[in-house]
Motif scaffolding. Structure first.
Motif, short mmCIF file in Angstrom:
data_model
loop_
_atom_site.label_atom_id
_atom_site.label_comp_id
_atom_site.label_asym_id
_atom_site.label_seq_id
_atom_site.Cartn_x
_atom_site.Cartn_y
_atom_site.Cartn_z
N ARG A 78 0.82 -1.21 0.00
CA ARG A 78 0.00 0.00 0.00
C ARG A 78 0.85 1.26 0.00
N ASP A 79 2.05 1.21 0.60
CA ASP A 79 2.94 2.37 0.60
C ASP A 79 3.94 2.32 -0.55
N ASN A 80 3.59 1.61 -1.65
CA ASN A 80 4.35 1.61 -2.91
C ASN A 80 5.77 1.06 -2.75
N THR A 117 -4.91 -14.53 -4.21
CA THR A 117 -5.30 -13.99 -2.90
C THR A 117 -4.11 -13.41 -2.16
N LEU A 118 -2.94 -14.05 -2.28
CA LEU A 118 -1.73 -13.53 -1.64
C LEU A 118 -1.39 -12.15 -2.18
N ARG A 119 -1.44 -11.98 -3.49
CA ARG A 119 -1.14 -10.65 -4.06
C ARG A 119 -2.18 -9.62 -3.64
N SER A 120 -3.43 -10.03 -3.56
CA SER A 120 -4.48 -9.08 -3.19
C SER A 120 -4.37 -8.65 -1.74
N VAL A 121 -4.17 -9.60 -0.83
CA VAL A 121 -4.14 -9.27 0.60
C VAL A 121 -2.90 -8.47 0.95
N VAL A 122 -1.74 -8.89 0.43
CA VAL A 122 -0.50 -8.17 0.74
C VAL A 122 -0.52 -6.78 0.12
N GLY A 123 -1.16 -6.63 -1.04
CA GLY A 123 -1.23 -5.32 -1.67
C GLY A 123 -2.05 -4.31 -0.88
N ASP A 136 -1.63 -11.53 11.51
CA ASP A 136 -2.93 -11.01 11.06
C ASP A 136 -3.12 -11.25 9.57
N LEU A 137 -2.05 -11.05 8.80
CA LEU A 137 -2.14 -11.31 7.37
C LEU A 137 -2.38 -12.79 7.07
N ASN A 138 -1.75 -13.66 7.86
CA ASN A 138 -1.97 -15.10 7.67
C ASN A 138 -3.43 -15.47 7.90
N GLU A 139 -4.03 -14.92 8.94
CA GLU A 139 -5.44 -15.21 9.21
C GLU A 139 -6.34 -14.67 8.09
N ASP A 140 -6.01 -13.47 7.61
CA ASP A 140 -6.80 -12.90 6.51
C ASP A 140 -6.66 -13.74 5.24
N LEU A 141 -5.45 -14.21 4.97
CA LEU A 141 -5.23 -15.07 3.80
C LEU A 141 -6.02 -16.38 3.92
N ALA A 142 -5.95 -17.00 5.08
CA ALA A 142 -6.65 -18.27 5.27
C ALA A 142 -8.16 -18.11 5.10
N ALA A 143 -8.71 -17.03 5.65
CA ALA A 143 -10.15 -16.81 5.53
C ALA A 143 -10.56 -16.54 4.09
N SER A 144 -9.74 -15.76 3.37
CA SER A 144 -10.07 -15.42 1.98
C SER A 144 -9.99 -16.65 1.08
N ILE A 145 -8.96 -17.48 1.26
CA ILE A 145 -8.83 -18.68 0.43
C ILE A 145 -9.92 -19.70 0.77
N ALA A 146 -10.24 -19.83 2.06
CA ALA A 146 -11.25 -20.81 2.48
C ALA A 146 -12.63 -20.48 1.91
N VAL A 156 -9.20 -25.25 4.11
CA VAL A 156 -7.88 -24.64 4.28
C VAL A 156 -7.58 -24.59 5.77
N GLU A 157 -6.49 -25.21 6.18
CA GLU A 157 -6.15 -25.30 7.59
C GLU A 157 -5.18 -24.19 8.02
N VAL A 158 -4.10 -24.02 7.28
CA VAL A 158 -3.07 -23.05 7.66
C VAL A 158 -2.56 -22.35 6.42
N VAL A 159 -2.33 -21.05 6.55
CA VAL A 159 -1.64 -20.27 5.52
C VAL A 159 -0.56 -19.46 6.23
N GLU A 160 0.67 -19.64 5.82
CA GLU A 160 1.80 -18.96 6.46
C GLU A 160 2.65 -18.27 5.41
N ILE A 161 2.93 -16.99 5.63
CA ILE A 161 3.88 -16.27 4.78
C ILE A 161 5.29 -16.68 5.20
N LYS A 162 6.05 -17.25 4.29
CA LYS A 162 7.36 -17.78 4.63
C LYS A 162 8.45 -16.71 4.60
#
Length: 271
Positions: A78-80, A117-123, A136-146, A156-162
């Motif tokens: 969001r901050d370019n 979804t990863l590109r959308s949420v992180v953006g 917080d981003l991991n939870e948002d990703l998991a909910a959006s993909i699920a 979808v059980e777990v989504v983790e940004i590595k």
């Protein structure tokens, strides 16, 4: 009679072969989705199931948790700030029939949905949130993909940004910012320490001023500590309270002598 025996034996062998070929073993962690002449029979298994050759078609579905690695994605926060982010998704099939009927290949579909979804949420997040509030981003990703994979029978059980890779110039800027923050904290801590030390010294001075004997004992203790260092020269200040009585006793004769000289001078002027 012998021909009938041969025919019967042949038919028995054929039936036995068809029966053996119709048997399928479905493992405990699998389910089979069978189609008979194109029509759905429903999930089968686990255990031994009968699938007629040429009539039935069996699709095996693994119910175990699948680990899906999302390849690095180029994301603009969001901050370019341009960043490369990869993640891992853990999911499993909870409805074997939906995973076959609702989507062609649920693993590929889940991977594509996870990438977008990863590109959308992180953006939608800024760089500080991406680095400091990753949970917080991991939870948002998991909910959006699920929400998108649920109609396919996928949970979808777990989504983790590595890992998050940012440009080298941004890394240097962040390092300078962290160093400046540490210097600021060090200066604040030093100032607080000086303030506390000055407060303690003020209290100690007030306590010593209330008891002159304590002040003299403190001076004697300081002399003892200086003597233990075997110094050849010691410059030690003496308080005026101790010296003032000696100064007053030496000034009195001088004052009386001065009065006599002034009296003689007045007598001579009268003459």
């Amino acid at each position: 009679m012998g021909a009938w025996v041969v025919v019967i034996v042949f038919l028995a062998v054929v039936l036995l072969g068809v029966g053996i070929a119709s048997l399928r073993i479905i493992k405990e962690y699998e389910r089979g989705v069978a189609f008979r002449l194109g029509r759905l029979r429903g999930p089968l298994g686990p255990g031994i199931v009968v699938v007629l050759p040429g009539i039935d078609k069996l699709v095996r579905v693994d119910l175990r948790t699948v680990t899906l690695t999302i390849p690095p994605q180029e994301v603009i926060t969001r901050d370019n700030v341009t960043a490369r982010v990869n993640a891992v998704v853990l999911f499993r099939v909870i409805d074997a029939t939906k995973s076959v009927m609702a989507v062609e290949n649920y693993a590929v579909a889940t991977s594509q949905i996870a990438q977008t979804t990863l590109r959308s949420v992180v953006g939608r997040a800024d760089l500080d949130t991406l680095l400091a509030h990753r949970a917080d981003l991991n939870e948002d990703l998991a909910a959006s993909i699920a929400r998108q994979t649920e109609p396919w029978g996928i949970q979808v059980e777990v989504v983790e940004i590595k890992d998050v890779e940012i440009p080298e110039m941004m890394q240097r800027a962040m390092a300078r910012e962290a160093e400046a923050e540490r210097e600021r904290r060090a200066k604040v801590i030093s100032a607080h320490g000086e303030l506390q030390a000055s407060t303690e010294l003020r209290d100690a001075a007030m306590t010593l001023s209330e008891s002159p004997a304590s002040l003299q004992l403190r001076y004697l203790q300081t002399l003892l500590e200086l003597g233990a260092d075997q110094n050849s020269t010691v410059v030690f200040p003496i308080p005026m309270d101790i010296v003032r009585p000696f100064l007053e006793s030496t000034e009195r004769p001088a004052d009386s002598t001065g009065d006599g000289v002034s009296h003689i001078r007045r007598v001579r002027s009268d003459d």
